[in-house]
Write an enzyme that holds these catalytic residues in place. Structure first.
Site, PDB file in Angstrom:
ATOM      1  N   SER A 128     -48.900   9.578  18.066  1.00  0.00           N
ATOM      2  CA  SER A 128     -50.282   9.870  18.453  1.00  0.00           C
ATOM      3  C   SER A 128     -51.164  10.002  17.218  1.00  0.00           C
ATOM      4  O   SER A 128     -50.708  10.449  16.155  1.00  0.00           O
ATOM      5  CB  SER A 128     -50.327  11.176  19.254  1.00  0.00           C
ATOM      6  OG  SER A 128     -51.645  11.651  19.401  1.00  0.00           O
ATOM      7  N   TYR A 153     -48.663  19.936  20.405  1.00  0.00           N
ATOM      8  CA  TYR A 153     -48.466  18.544  20.833  1.00  0.00           C
ATOM      9  C   TYR A 153     -48.378  17.626  19.616  1.00  0.00           C
ATOM     10  O   TYR A 153     -47.459  16.804  19.499  1.00  0.00           O
ATOM     11  CB  TYR A 153     -49.613  18.115  21.735  1.00  0.00           C
ATOM     12  CG  TYR A 153     -49.641  16.635  22.001  1.00  0.00           C
ATOM     13  CD1 TYR A 153     -48.695  16.032  22.830  1.00  0.00           C
ATOM     14  CD2 TYR A 153     -50.617  15.809  21.415  1.00  0.00           C
ATOM     15  CE1 TYR A 153     -48.711  14.664  23.072  1.00  0.00           C
ATOM     16  CE2 TYR A 153     -50.640  14.447  21.652  1.00  0.00           C
ATOM     17  CZ  TYR A 153     -49.689  13.883  22.476  1.00  0.00           C
ATOM     18  OH  TYR A 153     -49.703  12.529  22.707  1.00  0.00           O
TER      19      TYR A 153
END
Length: 345
Positions: A128, A153
């Site tokens: 990501s 995350y």
């Protein structure tokens, strides 16, 4: 080839399965259909894919179930793994951090163990843009250090890159990590801004614009993401025995391991993004301006020359065109997304 796609009922996963089927691959899908958002959308994506490209095998398995993942690799012996399943969402990681440990760390370890004991030709896995964290210099390059994540995350995604490297080094697993930049398009996740904004505007409800709409995002249309993955499937990385340990390149290794950014390379301010969405919906938004959310990155912009060089492709769908396609799908699918319905291509 026989390709295992995890998260096959997810946003990127469903589009990826469709493309791989159309390319002639044998696809085995895996998804746990969890309740992070309404599972009906996931089931509808699967029906959409099957309606477009025919049936494919789809197993309901949780990544954290080590015996089930082991049995799947023993039984299926995939040649390629496209690992897209994960607990998503920066903000949700502040509320339920353990979900990220179970799925993103333990789950990824189970995939790596499967690839170790039943060798694959290529492991492609989702990272990501959030790994860039506190970095302020843009465009973000895979050659930048990423040691200051701003959310759990993001930390799990950085950990995935490191875990993949160790398994590539120890067991020779060719692995490619993909740092996605703000993916959007038809069949997107309802916790992301396109659906949230479109719903609020359509219903005349206030929408929340964090950081007062001042930050920028490098929006990437789903078809561009999938095109890149489809090309990379048959381009596993090679070991680089001459990799410089004195001046190590963070995006490559002496092991068969590499990283790529996948981004549109044209960052847009959220205020501009909102104006385009209003145009396609034909309605004005009621905006609630709020401070920056904890865990959010200020601005994102991908430097993706390495990806273009490796694949001969770079993202090409402009935001205005992509939002137009998204809104056409949104109008067709909502507001009946939460109950069973016939799905059209």
């Amino acid at each position: 080839m026989k390709v295992l796609v995890t998260g096959a009922a997810g946003f990127i996963g469903a589009h990826c399965v469709l493309r791989l089927l159309r390319d002639g691959h044998q696809v085995l899908g895996l998804d746990n259909f969890n309740g992070y958002y309404d599972p009906q959308l996931k089931h509808d994506r699967v029906r959409w894919v099957r309606g477009q490209a025919g049936d494919f095998q789809l197993d309901t398995v949780d990544l954290a179930d080590a015996p089930a993942i082991k049995a799947l690799f023993v039984r299926e012996r995939p040649q390629v793994v496209v690992h897209l399943a994960a607990q998503a969402g920066v903000r949700y990681s502040l509320e339920n951090p353990r979900a990220y440990l179970d799925s993103n760390l333990n789950g990824f370890l189970n995939i790596l163990e499967g690839c170790r004991h039943h060798p694959v030709e290529h492991l492609i896995y989702a990272s990501s843009s959030s790994v860039y964290g506190a970095n302020q210099h843009t465009p973000y390059s895979v050659k930048d250090g990423v040691n200051h994540p701003l959310s759990l995350y993001a930390a799990t995604k950085k950990a995935n890159e490191l875990m993949a490297h160790s398994y590539s080094h120890l067991f020779g697993i060719p692995s490619t990590g993909l740092r996605f930049f703000t993916v959007y398009g038809p069949w997107g996740r309802p916790d992301m801004s396109p659906i949230q904004f479109a719903r609020a505007i359509s219903e005349g409800q206030p929408l929340k614009l964090f950081n007062y709409g001042e930050h920028q995002r490098d929006f990437t249309y789903i078809d561009d993401i999938v095109e890149s993955i489809a090309r990379l499937v048959q381009l596993p990385p090679l070991a680089h025995p001459e990799w410089d340990r004195e001046q190590p390149d963070p995006a490559s290794s002496m092991a068969p391991w590499r990283l790529f950014n996948i981004g549109g390379q044209h960052p847009v301010a959220l205020k501009t993004y909102l104006v385009l969405m209003e145009k396609h919906l034909g309605q004005k938004a009621i905006v609630e301006l709020l401070p920056l959310q904890p865990g959010d990155v200020l601005n994102t912009c991908a430097e993706a020359a390495d990806l273009a060089q490796a694949t001969g492709f770079q993202p090409r769908v402009e935001l205005d065109e992509g939002l137009g396609r998204f809104i056409a799908w949104f109008r067709d699918y909502y507001p009946t997304a939460c109950r069973p319905r016939a799905v059209h291509g």
